[in-house]
Design a protein around this motif. Structure first.
Motif, PDB file in Angstrom:
ATOM      1  N   ASN A  80      59.378   2.848  75.777  1.00 52.90           N
ATOM      2  CA  ASN A  80      59.491   1.671  76.643  1.00 52.90           C
ATOM      3  C   ASN A  80      60.430   1.930  77.815  1.00 52.90           C
ATOM      4  N   THR A  81      61.513   2.649  77.555  1.00 52.83           N
ATOM      5  CA  THR A  81      62.444   2.996  78.628  1.00 52.83           C
ATOM      6  C   THR A  81      61.774   3.905  79.654  1.00 52.83           C
ATOM      7  N   VAL A  82      60.995   4.876  79.177  1.00 53.45           N
ATOM      8  CA  VAL A  82      60.255   5.761  80.084  1.00 53.45           C
ATOM      9  C   VAL A  82      59.333   4.932  80.969  1.00 53.45           C
ATOM     10  N   PHE A  83      58.568   4.036  80.368  1.00 56.79           N
ATOM     11  CA  PHE A  83      57.640   3.203  81.141  1.00 56.79           C
ATOM     12  C   PHE A  83      58.385   2.361  82.171  1.00 56.79           C
ATOM     13  N   GLU A  84      59.473   1.731  81.733  1.00 54.80           N
ATOM     14  CA  GLU A  84      60.233   0.853  82.623  1.00 54.80           C
ATOM     15  C   GLU A  84      60.857   1.639  83.772  1.00 54.80           C
ATOM     16  N   HIS A  85      61.502   2.755  83.437  1.00 53.33           N
ATOM     17  CA  HIS A  85      62.172   3.565  84.454  1.00 53.33           C
ATOM     18  C   HIS A  85      61.193   4.070  85.513  1.00 53.33           C
ATOM     19  N   ALA A  86      60.003   4.434  85.080  1.00 59.03           N
ATOM     20  CA  ALA A  86      59.011   4.988  86.003  1.00 59.03           C
ATOM     21  C   ALA A  86      58.212   3.907  86.724  1.00 59.03           C
ATOM     22  N   GLY A  87      58.337   2.659  86.277  1.00 53.07           N
ATOM     23  CA  GLY A  87      57.518   1.603  86.872  1.00 53.07           C
ATOM     24  C   GLY A  87      56.050   1.794  86.555  1.00 53.07           C
ATOM     25  N   HIS A 103      46.189   6.685  82.792  1.00 53.92           N
ATOM     26  CA  HIS A 103      47.283   7.179  83.626  1.00 53.92           C
ATOM     27  C   HIS A 103      48.096   5.948  83.981  1.00 53.92           C
ATOM     28  N   ALA A 104      49.361   6.116  84.134  1.00 50.50           N
ATOM     29  CA  ALA A 104      50.199   4.952  84.404  1.00 50.50           C
ATOM     30  C   ALA A 104      51.034   5.098  85.667  1.00 50.50           C
ATOM     31  N   LEU A 105      50.879   6.206  86.363  1.00 49.93           N
ATOM     32  CA  LEU A 105      51.592   6.421  87.618  1.00 49.93           C
ATOM     33  C   LEU A 105      50.629   6.995  88.644  1.00 49.93           C
ATOM     34  N   PRO A 106      50.901   6.766  89.907  1.00 49.97           N
ATOM     35  CA  PRO A 106      50.057   7.385  90.941  1.00 49.97           C
ATOM     36  C   PRO A 106      50.236   8.898  90.949  1.00 49.97           C
ATOM     37  N   ASP A 107      49.246   9.590  91.478  1.00 48.43           N
ATOM     38  CA  ASP A 107      49.259  11.049  91.483  1.00 48.43           C
ATOM     39  C   ASP A 107      50.403  11.635  92.305  1.00 48.43           C
ATOM     40  N   ASP A 108      50.993  10.858  93.200  1.00 47.37           N
ATOM     41  CA  ASP A 108      52.096  11.380  94.008  1.00 47.37           C
ATOM     42  C   ASP A 108      53.471  10.999  93.461  1.00 47.37           C
ATOM     43  N   ALA A 109      53.513  10.412  92.261  1.00 46.39           N
ATOM     44  CA  ALA A 109      54.799  10.103  91.619  1.00 46.39           C
ATOM     45  C   ALA A 109      55.505  11.417  91.283  1.00 46.39           C
ATOM     46  N   PRO A 110      56.820  11.405  91.142  1.00 45.74           N
ATOM     47  CA  PRO A 110      57.539  12.635  90.783  1.00 45.74           C
ATOM     48  C   PRO A 110      56.976  13.263  89.506  1.00 45.74           C
ATOM     49  N   LEU A 111      56.878  14.589  89.520  1.00 45.74           N
ATOM     50  CA  LEU A 111      56.266  15.322  88.410  1.00 45.74           C
ATOM     51  C   LEU A 111      56.921  15.007  87.075  1.00 45.74           C
ATOM     52  N   ASP A 112      58.250  14.993  87.020  1.00 50.19           N
ATOM     53  CA  ASP A 112      58.912  14.730  85.746  1.00 50.19           C
ATOM     54  C   ASP A 112      58.560  13.347  85.215  1.00 50.19           C
ATOM     55  N   GLN A 113      58.422  12.358  86.092  1.00 57.05           N
ATOM     56  CA  GLN A 113      58.033  11.019  85.647  1.00 57.05           C
ATOM     57  C   GLN A 113      56.594  10.999  85.165  1.00 57.05           C
ATOM     58  N   ALA A 116      56.585  12.642  81.733  1.00 52.41           N
ATOM     59  CA  ALA A 116      57.186  11.758  80.730  1.00 52.41           C
ATOM     60  C   ALA A 116      56.258  10.611  80.380  1.00 52.41           C
ATOM     61  N   VAL A 117      55.654   9.992  81.387  1.00 54.01           N
ATOM     62  CA  VAL A 117      54.788   8.836  81.136  1.00 54.01           C
ATOM     63  C   VAL A 117      53.500   9.259  80.440  1.00 54.01           C
ATOM     64  N   GLU A 118      52.904  10.378  80.844  1.00 53.03           N
ATOM     65  CA  GLU A 118      51.680  10.832  80.172  1.00 53.03           C
ATOM     66  C   GLU A 118      51.971  11.162  78.711  1.00 53.03           C
TER      67      GLU A 118
END
Length: 181
Positions: A80-87, A103-113, A116-118
């Motif tokens: 939950n913290t990962v999801f929240e932190h990454a938006g 997928h929960a982040l756009p393709d141009d989001a930071p790689l580490d995020q 983590a989210v995937e």
């Protein structure tokens, strides 16, 4: 695939003193190694281009590693913290040889995020199924690698054939020595 990629990422971290049977490792020694890793494990989105991205991915490894030893409540809270932190904002996508998945982040989001989210999305599936025990640490003496046990009967205990072979050979030699004595 995301969980296995997360395990592979965790396993690129330098081994603690005395772990990994004396083998040294830093699978992400430079940006080229990170790019190779991202391509080998089919992490989605923009490829890494900066040393800052390399360091952020290196820094992610201990956080992911905790999932292999934590209880369900701790893993759920961390996810939950990962999801929240990454938006994170889940969406269903299909690309490459993969069917529909989240997928929960756009393709141009930071790689580490993105990593983590995937991984977190994949861990949610284990949490929902009550199968967090599929995240294991190799049982071979001196090895600290993590693995994802995808066997039907949850019988995988070693990170790879090398550790399994060494462990089985040592057990065989011990049995032979016991029979000879």
């Amino acid at each position: 695939m995301a969980l296995q990629g997360a395990a592979a990422l965790v396993n690129t971290a330098p081994a603690p003193s005395g772990a990994s049977g004396g083998r040294t490792r830093e699978g992400l020694a430079d940006l080229a190694a990170l790019l190779d890793f991202v391509q080998a494990w089919s992490w989605s989105g923009a490829p890494p281009t900066t040393l800052g991205e390399l360091q952020a991915v290196r820094d992610l490894r201990p956080r992911l590693r905790r999932w292999w030893s934590a209880d369900e409540q701790t893993v759920a809270a961390d996810v939950n913290t990962v999801f929240e932190h990454a938006g994170a904002s889940p969406r269903v996508v299909r690309h490459g040889d993969y069917g529909w998945h989240v997928h929960a982040l756009p393709d141009d989001a930071p790689l580490d995020q993105r990593m983590a989210v995937e991984a977190a999305v994949a861990v949610v599936d284990l949490l929902r199924a009550g199968d967090l025990a599929r995240l294991k640490v190799c049982r071979a003496s001196g090895c600290d690698h993590v693995l994802v046990d995808l066997t039907r009967n949850r019988s995988r205990h070693f990170c790879g054939s090398g550790c399994a072979d060494r462990t089985h050979a040592a057990a065989y030699r011990a049995r032979q020595a016991g029979d000879a004595g």
